[in-house]
Design an enzyme around this catalytic site. Structure first.
Site, PDB file in Angstrom:
ATOM      1  N   LYS A 184       0.794  -1.206   0.088  1.00  0.00           N
ATOM      2  CA  LYS A 184       0.022  -0.035   0.184  1.00  0.00           C
ATOM      3  C   LYS A 184       0.852   1.136  -0.080  1.00  0.00           C
ATOM      4  O   LYS A 184       2.029   1.213   0.616  1.00  0.00           O
ATOM      5  CB  LYS A 184      -0.892   0.012   1.154  1.00  0.00           C
ATOM      6  CG  LYS A 184      -0.179   0.050   2.637  1.00  0.00           C
ATOM      7  CD  LYS A 184      -0.120   1.431   2.971  1.00  0.00           C
ATOM      8  CE  LYS A 184       0.615   1.494   4.513  1.00  0.00           C
ATOM      9  NZ  LYS A 184       1.690   2.552   4.654  1.00  0.00           N
ATOM     10  N   VAL A 219      10.970  -4.317   2.967  1.00  0.00           N
ATOM     11  CA  VAL A 219      10.612  -4.512   4.362  1.00  0.00           C
ATOM     12  C   VAL A 219      10.782  -3.315   5.263  1.00  0.00           C
ATOM     13  O   VAL A 219      11.859  -2.525   4.871  1.00  0.00           O
ATOM     14  CB  VAL A 219      11.539  -5.520   4.822  1.00  0.00           C
ATOM     15  CG1 VAL A 219      11.323  -5.727   6.331  1.00  0.00           C
ATOM     16  CG2 VAL A 219      10.999  -6.814   4.170  1.00  0.00           C
ATOM     17  N   ALA A 220       9.927  -2.907   5.938  1.00  0.00           N
ATOM     18  CA  ALA A 220      10.144  -1.722   6.977  1.00  0.00           C
ATOM     19  C   ALA A 220      10.146  -0.473   6.119  1.00  0.00           C
ATOM     20  O   ALA A 220      11.145   0.409   6.440  1.00  0.00           O
ATOM     21  CB  ALA A 220      11.319  -1.688   7.970  1.00  0.00           C
ATOM     22  N   GLY A 221       9.604  -0.456   5.208  1.00  0.00           N
ATOM     23  CA  GLY A 221       9.565   0.581   4.214  1.00  0.00           C
ATOM     24  C   GLY A 221       8.448   1.574   4.091  1.00  0.00           C
ATOM     25  O   GLY A 221       8.241   2.339   3.359  1.00  0.00           O
ATOM     26  N   GLY A 222       7.389   1.371   5.129  1.00  0.00           N
ATOM     27  CA  GLY A 222       6.030   2.078   4.931  1.00  0.00           C
ATOM     28  C   GLY A 222       5.125   1.602   3.639  1.00  0.00           C
ATOM     29  O   GLY A 222       4.167   2.461   3.251  1.00  0.00           O
ATOM     30  N   MET A 223       5.390   0.528   3.508  1.00  0.00           N
ATOM     31  CA  MET A 223       4.459   0.040   2.216  1.00  0.00           C
ATOM     32  C   MET A 223       3.614  -1.104   2.943  1.00  0.00           C
ATOM     33  O   MET A 223       2.970  -1.919   2.160  1.00  0.00           O
ATOM     34  CB  MET A 223       5.357  -0.616   1.126  1.00  0.00           C
ATOM     35  CG  MET A 223       5.902   0.626   0.447  1.00  0.00           C
ATOM     36  SD  MET A 223       6.608   0.409  -1.148  1.00  0.00           S
ATOM     37  CE  MET A 223       5.166   0.839  -2.157  1.00  0.00           C
ATOM     38  N   ALA A 224       3.546  -1.546   4.126  1.00  0.00           N
ATOM     39  CA  ALA A 224       2.839  -2.618   4.957  1.00  0.00           C
ATOM     40  C   ALA A 224       3.016  -3.751   4.153  1.00  0.00           C
ATOM     41  O   ALA A 224       2.010  -4.721   4.135  1.00  0.00           O
ATOM     42  CB  ALA A 224       1.351  -2.109   4.727  1.00  0.00           C
ATOM     43  N   GLY A 283       4.495  -6.385   5.924  1.00  0.00           N
ATOM     44  CA  GLY A 283       4.173  -7.393   6.945  1.00  0.00           C
ATOM     45  C   GLY A 283       2.676  -7.610   7.032  1.00  0.00           C
ATOM     46  O   GLY A 283       1.861  -8.528   6.881  1.00  0.00           O
ATOM     47  N   SER A 284       2.019  -6.749   6.866  1.00  0.00           N
ATOM     48  CA  SER A 284       0.432  -6.672   6.887  1.00  0.00           C
ATOM     49  C   SER A 284      -0.201  -7.361   5.675  1.00  0.00           C
ATOM     50  O   SER A 284      -1.142  -7.942   5.894  1.00  0.00           O
ATOM     51  CB  SER A 284      -0.028  -4.875   6.769  1.00  0.00           C
ATOM     52  OG  SER A 284       0.350  -4.376   7.904  1.00  0.00           O
ATOM     53  N   ASP A 290      -2.895  -1.911   9.519  1.00  0.00           N
ATOM     54  CA  ASP A 290      -3.003  -1.605   7.979  1.00  0.00           C
ATOM     55  C   ASP A 290      -3.521  -3.214   7.487  1.00  0.00           C
ATOM     56  O   ASP A 290      -3.551  -3.105   6.071  1.00  0.00           O
ATOM     57  CB  ASP A 290      -1.464  -1.445   7.224  1.00  0.00           C
ATOM     58  CG  ASP A 290      -1.108  -0.264   7.631  1.00  0.00           C
ATOM     59  OD1 ASP A 290      -1.860   0.662   8.036  1.00  0.00           O
ATOM     60  OD2 ASP A 290       0.230  -0.129   7.604  1.00  0.00           O
TER      61      ASP A 290
HETATM   62  P1  ATP Z   1       3.907  -0.281   8.297  1.00  0.00           P
HETATM   63  O1  ATP Z   1       3.976   0.696   7.185  1.00  0.00           O
HETATM   64  O2  ATP Z   1       2.499  -1.450   8.100  1.00  0.00           O
HETATM   65  O3  ATP Z   1       4.395   0.166   9.536  1.00  0.00           O
HETATM   66  P2  ATP Z   1       6.100  -1.320   7.136  1.00  0.00           P
HETATM   67  O4  ATP Z   1       6.021  -1.418   5.697  1.00  0.00           O
HETATM   68  O5  ATP Z   1       7.126   0.039   7.613  1.00  0.00           O
HETATM   69  O6  ATP Z   1       4.827  -1.253   7.900  1.00  0.00           O
HETATM   70  P3  ATP Z   1       6.989  -4.083   7.319  1.00  0.00           P
HETATM   71  O7  ATP Z   1       7.597  -4.511   5.964  1.00  0.00           O
HETATM   72  O8  ATP Z   1       5.324  -4.597   7.456  1.00  0.00           O
HETATM   73  O9  ATP Z   1       7.270  -2.612   7.636  1.00  0.00           O
HETATM   74  O10 ATP Z   1       7.951  -4.738   8.460  1.00  0.00           O
HETATM   75  C1  ATP Z   1       8.068  -3.990   9.838  1.00  0.00           C
HETATM   76  C2  ATP Z   1       8.833  -5.040  10.828  1.00  0.00           C
HETATM   77  O11 ATP Z   1       7.763  -6.193  10.787  1.00  0.00           O
HETATM   78  C3  ATP Z   1       9.873  -5.768  10.131  1.00  0.00           C
HETATM   79  O12 ATP Z   1      11.082  -4.898  10.378  1.00  0.00           O
HETATM   80  C4  ATP Z   1      10.157  -7.064  10.470  1.00  0.00           C
HETATM   81  O13 ATP Z   1      11.118  -7.265  11.422  1.00  0.00           O
HETATM   82  C5  ATP Z   1       8.835  -7.446  10.977  1.00  0.00           C
HETATM   83  N1  ATP Z   1       7.905  -8.562  10.203  1.00  0.00           N
HETATM   84  C6  ATP Z   1       7.188  -9.562  10.654  1.00  0.00           C
HETATM   85  N2  ATP Z   1       6.660 -10.046   9.870  1.00  0.00           N
HETATM   86  C7  ATP Z   1       6.970  -9.865   8.600  1.00  0.00           C
HETATM   87  C8  ATP Z   1       6.766 -10.050   7.195  1.00  0.00           C
HETATM   88  N3  ATP Z   1       5.942 -11.128   7.037  1.00  0.00           N
HETATM   89  N4  ATP Z   1       7.380  -9.224   6.364  1.00  0.00           N
HETATM   90  C9  ATP Z   1       7.857  -8.192   6.623  1.00  0.00           C
HETATM   91  N5  ATP Z   1       8.369  -7.952   7.983  1.00  0.00           N
HETATM   92  C10 ATP Z   1       7.816  -8.631   9.029  1.00  0.00           C
END
Ligand code: ATP
Length: 304
Positions: free
Chosen positions: A13, A102-107, A109-110, A143
């Site tokens: 997202k 990952v941890a990029g603000g693109m959800a 994990g969600s 999210d």
């Molecule tokens: P949001 O914008 O929802 O806060 P995000 O995109 O910044 O999320 P995610 O990629 O969802 O971040 O990951 C956040 C953290 O969750 C990661 O640093 C990782 O350690 C942990 N995590 C747990 N499960 C997962 C998964 N299936 N995929 C990615 N990260 C995961």
């Protein structure tokens, strides 16, 4: 026929509007956000098996070890929650093929959590009604309900209350991930430090919703809004430089995605997005992606 293996695809997202209010008594920030699902996907495959196992495949460009494989993975939690909700035993071999930064603000994990709910609901033959799926999703993360819904949607509460909105465009985005992620809680903490007088009610999304209904890219460019951009750029000044570079190179507008550090650039067409992606690729940003939106939420792509 009994399904024994299936793959569910779930999108990343971006937040076209992210209005953030002062923290509530429960510690969450109230949000008024407009999510859009874009065509960058994680694929989650489940196979029937007596025990429970979870594996994660990362593309070459992602650093090893960024995604936990054990109980800290949100997929593990999603499976446990769904099993508990129905009083069944959690079982299956699950494989997540990551492509969302990952941890990029693109959800990302969600997205995986939503994919796990959809996949395991089917594998276990549960037929969970949609409203229960959304409620389970909201327990997993703010999210996750949107990752089920997809498309373009207004999110309120802490982002978990989602409703589709009128969107007459097919929008083209260039997505620039950063090599190192930013933790979402740290960006919210910095927002609180920078804006101690943030209003209780987040900025409404009216201008953005009008632009989506018109389907006009320039109006959308003008209306994009992210209250987490200032704290993300303050923590990572190079994001500000990247946005300036993208706009100088012809993007209609550049913006931090959610809590960052991924930045997204609105383009006028698919060709424009591909050309801008090539322009922005350099040693500091070896992976630059082009994606369109809106796309579907977590959905079945194959089964056997
Ligand atoms: P949001 O914008 O929802 O806060 P995000 O995109 O910044 O999320 P995610 O990629 O969802 O971040 O990951 C956040 C953290 O969750 C990661 O640093 C990782 O350690 C942990 N995590 C747990 N499960 C997962 C998964 N299936 N995929 C990615 N990260 C995961």
């Amino acid at each position: 026929m009994v399904t024994t293996e299936l793959t569910v695809r779930a999108p990343a997202k971006i937040n076209l509007h992210l209005g953030v209010g002062a923290p509530r008594p429960d510690g969450f920030h109230p949000l008024v956000t407009v999510y859009q699902a874009v065509g960058l996907y994680d694929d989650l495959t489940v196979r029937a098996a007596p025990g429970w196992a979870l594996g994660v495949d990362l593309p070459d460009w992602m650093p090893a070890g960024v995604v936990p494989t054990g109980g800290a993975n949100i997929v593990d939690r999603a499976a446990a929650l769904l099993a508990e909700h129905h009083g069944v035993v959690r079982s299956g071999e699950v494989h997540v093929a990551k492509a969302i930064p990952v941890a990029g603000g693109m959800a990302g994990g969600s997205a995986d959590a939503a994919a796990a709910l959809v996949a395991l609901d089917r594998l276990w033959g549960l037929h969970t009604p949609d409203d229960e799926m959304l409620a389970l999703a909201a327990q997993l993360g703010s999210d996750v309900p949107f990752a089920l819904l997809g498309g373009t949607a207004l999110g309120t509460g802490r982002g978990e209350l989602v409703e589709p909105v009128t969107d007459r465009g097919t929008w083209w985005w260039v997505v620039v991930p950063a090599e190192t992620g930013l933790s979402t809680p740290s960006v919210y903490r910095h927002f609180d430090e920078m804006f101690p007088d943030a209003p209780a009610e987040p900025v409404p999304a009216d201008a953005l919703l009008r632009a989506l209904a018109e389907g006009d890219p320039w109006a959308l460019a003008d209306a994009l809004h992210n209250d987490l951009e200032a704290p993300a750029v303050d923590l990572r000044p190079e994001l500000g430089e990247l946005i300036e570079r993208g706009e100088a190179a012809g993007a209609l507008r550049g913006i931090v995605s959610g809590s960052g550090p991924t930045c997204v650039f609105l383009c006028g067409s698919a060709d424009h997005a591909r050309a801008l992606a090539a322009d922005l690729t350099d040693p500091a940003h070896p992976v630059v992606l082009a994606a369109n939106g809106p796309v579907a939420g977590a959905h079945l792509v194959s089964y056997a």
